[in-house]
Scaffold this active site. Structure first.
Site, mmCIF file in Angstrom:
data_model
loop_
_atom_site.group_PDB
_atom_site.id
_atom_site.type_symbol
_atom_site.label_atom_id
_atom_site.label_comp_id
_atom_site.label_asym_id
_atom_site.label_seq_id
_atom_site.Cartn_x
_atom_site.Cartn_y
_atom_site.Cartn_z
ATOM 1 C CG HIS A 163 -1.943 1.003 1.334
ATOM 2 N ND1 HIS A 163 -1.703 2.314 1.686
ATOM 3 C CD2 HIS A 163 -3.279 0.916 1.118
ATOM 4 C CE1 HIS A 163 -2.849 2.985 1.692
ATOM 5 N NE2 HIS A 163 -3.811 2.164 1.334
ATOM 6 C CG ASP A 203 0.376 -2.506 6.061
ATOM 7 O OD1 ASP A 203 -0.585 -2.612 6.851
ATOM 8 O OD2 ASP A 203 0.274 -1.926 4.956
ATOM 9 C CD GLN A 248 -6.932 -4.776 3.906
ATOM 10 O OE1 GLN A 248 -7.869 -5.515 4.188
ATOM 11 N NE2 GLN A 248 -7.123 -3.516 3.540
ATOM 12 C CE LYS A 303 -7.452 -0.479 5.996
ATOM 13 N NZ LYS A 303 -8.346 -0.121 4.885
ATOM 14 C CB CYS A 316 -3.709 3.288 -1.696
ATOM 15 S SG CYS A 316 -4.887 4.612 -1.408
#
Length: 408
Positions: A120, A197, A200, A223, A363
């Site tokens: 991202h 990261d 997700q 999220k 993104c």
């Protein structure tokens, strides 16, 4: 997955453009269940106050809820201490903090920062800026044809000059689940730190940062059925202790003199200004909700949804699906294009039938370039989606294909 779960999400009980809503955009932001909404409402109605500094009852109650949320996050990701849990605005802020604080102090000219093509923008731009500022080299791990990474390519990219490896756990485009534990081990063998990261991943997988042995892990509340504006940076205690704050002001200070100041201990030295109190309260309620259902059950459900969606969507002639073909290697994200139809047009036609998907570059423009496309459409599934949502999506895609065939 229990069919009653959907009933906990009031926003889903509506019509859009005359059709029952099918929400397939959870990778962008998830919907919020009634317990999270109720927790926010209760906080503002009964406990609203600033934290830490006050001695009155409301201030004490707000502080208990805020710090209680930190304990809940620590347990949720199995951090060894609440001192390793920093509340920030989200994943983007967390990665920027690591780049600006740890990166500036430890990356020198000629050093390497290693990332992948599937990142991202939030996990690309901070490292681009750091590399430019410090004269470092930004390197990319090559992807396999199906959008996965091999440990061979990881070993080829990471060297003794590598100082930071930063990688998405689950791709927001391809759904690819990366072997971050194994990558962290390789990074550590070369003396580098590992940033993950987890935006997700945290909503969908059981996270154990001690087992992953990552040095930093970031995720966002919105999220994972929590509120917007709240996120978490996990960092190993000894690394956070050595890092300097990048935002200064109230709340994060110990002593302020005319010409010099000292900082509070962890984690508060990174939480300048009035904290995101209501957001933390909502995040704690979201964690309770997810754990009651079970992260293992959520992951199992999403693998099922991805497999079913890929099977049914794959039967549509001219529809291309990106990412791993094996549903076991991906989360509940299916990114696709309909031949000769722009994804924005596909998303618009689906919206007319009450089906919400995302369209654009997500993104992730370097990944779009790697895929040799300018944009894609994306359907992302979560715990409140069921098989009927997939049927509606497939029906909508067939209608879109028929409509544009007639037009052109």
């Amino acid at each position: 997955m229990n069919p009653e779960i959907k009933s906990h999400f009031p926003i889903l009980n509506q019509e859009v453009n005359g059709h029952p809503l099918v929400y397939l955009d959870s990778a962008a932001t998830s919907q919020k269940p009634t317990p999270v909404i109720a927790a926010l409402k209760e906080y503002y109605e009964f406990d609203n106050s600033n934290v830490h500094r006050g001695v009155h009852t409301l201030g004490n109650r707000a502080t208990e809820k805020y710090e209680g949320a930190r304990e809940k996050v620590q347990q949720f990701i199995n951090a060894s201490s609440t001192q390793e849990i920093v509340f920030l605005r989200g994943t983007t802020t967390a990665i920027n903090l690591v780049a600006q604080s740890y990166g500036r102090a430890n990356v020198e000219e000629g050093d390497e920062i290693v990332i992948t093509y599937m990142e991202h923008h939030s996990n690309i731009i901070p490292w681009q800026q750091l590399a430019k500022e410090r004269g470092a080299v930004l390197k990319y791990i090559e992807l396999e044809e199906d959008g996965t990474i091999s440990l061979e390519n990881v070993r080829a990219a990471i060297t003794d000059r590598t100082k930071i490896v930063s990688m998405v756990y689950v791709s927001n485009v391809l759904g690819t689940m990366n072997p971050v534990k194994e990558v962290a081990k390789i990074a550590h063998e070369h003396g580098a730190v590992m940033m993950v990261d987890g935006a997700q991943a945290a909503p969908h997988l059981k996270i154990d940062v001690q087992d992953l042995d990552c040095d930093f892990f970031a995720f966002s509340g919105h999220k994972m059925v929590g509120p917007t504006g709240i996120g978490v940076l996990y960092g190993k205690k000894h690394l956070l202790e050595a890092m300097e704050p990048v935002e200064f002001g109230g709340e994060m200070i110990d002593f302020v003199g005319l010409y010099d100041s000292t900082w509070k201990e962890l984690p508060w030295k990174f939480e300048g200004g009035t904290p995101i109190i209501a957001g933390a309260v909502g995040l704690a309620a979201a964690i309770d909700f997810l754990q009651e259902i079970g992260l293992d059950e959520i992951e199992k459900h999403e693998h099922h949804m991805a497999a079913l969606a890929m099977d049914k969507m794959g039967a549509i002639e001219g529809l291309e699906i990106y990412g791993p073909k094996d549903p076991a290697k991906r989360a509940g994200i299916v990114t696709f294009n309909l031949k000769e139809v722009h994804p924005h047009d596909v998303a618009t036609v689906l919206d007319m039938s009450g089906i919400a998907v995302r369209a654009g570059h997500h993104c992730a423009q370097p990944l779009m370039k790697w895929l040799d496309v300018t944009a894609t459409a994306r359907a992302s599934f979560y715990l409140y989606n069921d098989e009927s949502d997939i049927d509606r999506l497939v029906e909508g895609l067939r209608s879109a294909k028929e409509y544009f065939s007639d037009v052109f």
